[in-house]
Write an enzyme that holds these catalytic residues in place. Structure first.
Site, PDB file in Angstrom:
ATOM      1  N   ASN A   2     -10.012  -0.506  -0.722  1.00 45.74           N
ATOM      2  CA  ASN A   2      -8.545  -0.427  -0.693  1.00 45.74           C
ATOM      3  C   ASN A   2      -7.994  -1.030  -1.994  1.00 45.74           C
ATOM      4  OD1 ASN A   2      -5.814  -0.690  -0.213  1.00 45.74           O
ATOM      5  ND2 ASN A   2      -6.030  -1.584   1.822  1.00 45.74           N
ATOM      6  N   CYS A  38       0.812  -1.227   0.000  1.00 48.54           N
ATOM      7  CA  CYS A  38       0.000   0.000   0.000  1.00 48.54           C
ATOM      8  C   CYS A  38       0.845   1.276   0.000  1.00 48.54           C
ATOM      9  CB  CYS A  38      -0.947  -0.018   1.180  1.00 48.54           C
ATOM     10  SG  CYS A  38      -2.059  -1.424   1.110  1.00 48.54           S
ATOM     11  N   HIS A  61      -3.458   6.988   1.899  1.00 52.45           N
ATOM     12  CA  HIS A  61      -3.858   5.661   1.435  1.00 52.45           C
ATOM     13  C   HIS A  61      -5.238   5.345   2.026  1.00 52.45           C
ATOM     14  CE1 HIS A  61      -3.972   1.471   0.611  1.00 52.45           C
ATOM     15  NE2 HIS A  61      -3.799   1.109   1.867  1.00 52.45           N
TER      16      HIS A  61
END
Ligand code: UT7
Length: 328
Positions: free
Chosen positions: A283, A113, A253
């Protein structure tokens, strides 16, 4: 030393949508739990014949069109991904060929990520070294290929997408301001895909034990993320003598709405300083930061001259924080 600035941005989001209601039919979950614990309403899922390089190429083509340049002008392609088309060759090679970037070299960057932020740091460094004029940084992940849709603790979280930014030389005071990136490998067990590498090669047994899917200790990752997103943002601002008020936008993020809100609150940032779009995409790993940046631009929240802080925590653990002055 020359500076480095972002001069174009492009994204690709696959059309297929997976809603919370769809997930209610797959696992023992419910819309309210997902909303309360994560903030996610829906995520996009790539069609079965679409792989990471396909989405990366689509995002790259958006960048080329926006900037009005030919692919042959690109010097280097960095594809940030944990879901490459295959173990090797790198997805960067596949993208280079597909877009016809005849003069480029490139590589894949694995930082989960935090990948896109590591990619931005690397791309800016190549440009600032004076050896590169156009570096294409792509964050692309087809998470649906490594998600276990029988595991309710992970399958509700992830989606598929790609985003790309072009980095070019800049005058002093424009563009890249600095970074604070870290890894803490003591957290490696908390978020991983155990099989398919040299430690646990693919076998009938690893498939039967579902070891080719994402495994996560959710609470451990959550606690680390809340602490580190704050600490590194604070540390980077302090290093540059800035306060939260000097930052127009934090573009974090998008892993969990609660992580984003806790970070913003601890930094003393108001709601209008934080970009959130997790509700629509979930995500998407390396693609969340460019996707959120695109939304900020399209909604008129990010303009030339604004200071932005990008921040992420991911598997590894990896931690990425960048400060940029937006340049277009
Ligand atoms: O981007 C990479 C980094 N990843 C992250 O940042 C993710 C960080 N972690 C998280 O976002 C959160 O930990 C999760 C969203 C994954 C989980 O939220 P949580 O508040 O930490 O829940 P939990 O794991 O503590 O589970 C609470 C309860 C458990 O039931 P019991 O033991 O209290 O009876 C779980 O079994 O919720 C249950 N549960 C669910 N219930 C309904 C877990 N998943 C689900 C689900 N639907 N999908």
């Amino acid at each position: 030393m020359p500076g480095a600035k972002i001069t174009a941005l492009g994204c690709h989001v696959p059309p297929g949508v997976l809603t919370n209601q769809d997930l209610e039919k797959l696992v023992d979950t419910n819309n309210q739990w997902i909303l309360d614990r994560t903030g996610i309403v829906e995520r996009h899922i790539a069609a079965p014949d679409v792989a990471t390089s396909d989405m990366a190429v689509a995002a790259a083509r958006c960048v080329l069109a926006q900037r009005g340049i030919r692919a042959s002008e690109i010097d280097c392609i960095i594809v940030c991904t944990v879901t490459p088309d295959m173990m090797f060759p790198s997805t960067a090679c596949l993208v280079q060929h597909q877009i016809g970037a005849a003069g480029a070299w490139g590589f894949d960057l694995v930082a989960a990520c935090s990948g896109f932020i590591y990619g931005l740091t690397t791309g800016a460094s190549l440009v600032m070294a004076g050896t590169h004029k156009k570096v294409l940084v792509i964050g692309a992940d087809t998470m649906s290929r490594i998600i276990d849709y029988t595991d309710r603790s992970t399958c509700i979280l992830f989606g598929d997408a790609a985003g790309a930014m072009l980095i070019e030389p800049a005058a002093e005071g424009e563009g890249f301001m600095g970074f604070l990136n870290e890894v803490d490998g003591s957290g490696a067990e908390a978020l991983k895909m155990p099989a398919g590498g040299s430690r646990m090669p693919a076998s009938a047994d690893t498939v039967a034990r579902r070891m080719h899917f994402v495994k996560q200790e959710g609470q451990q990752v959550f606690k680390f993320a809340v602490r580190k997103m704050y600490e590194t943002c604070r540390g980077l601002l302090d290093k540059h003598g800035l306060t939260a008020k000097d930052v127009k936008l934090m573009i974090p993020h998008q892993a969990n709405l609660r992580i984003i809100k806790a970070t913003a609150e601890r930094l003393g940032m108001s709601e209008d300083q934080v970009v959130i779009n997790i509700e629509r995409y979930g995500n998407t790993t390396a693609a969340t930061v460019p996707l959120a940046t695109r939304d900020a631009i399209e909604s008129g929240r990010l303009k030339k001259g604004d200071v932005v802080i990008f921040a992420a925590v991911g598997a590894g653990f990896t931690v990425g924080t960048n400060l940029w002055r937006w340049a277009y």
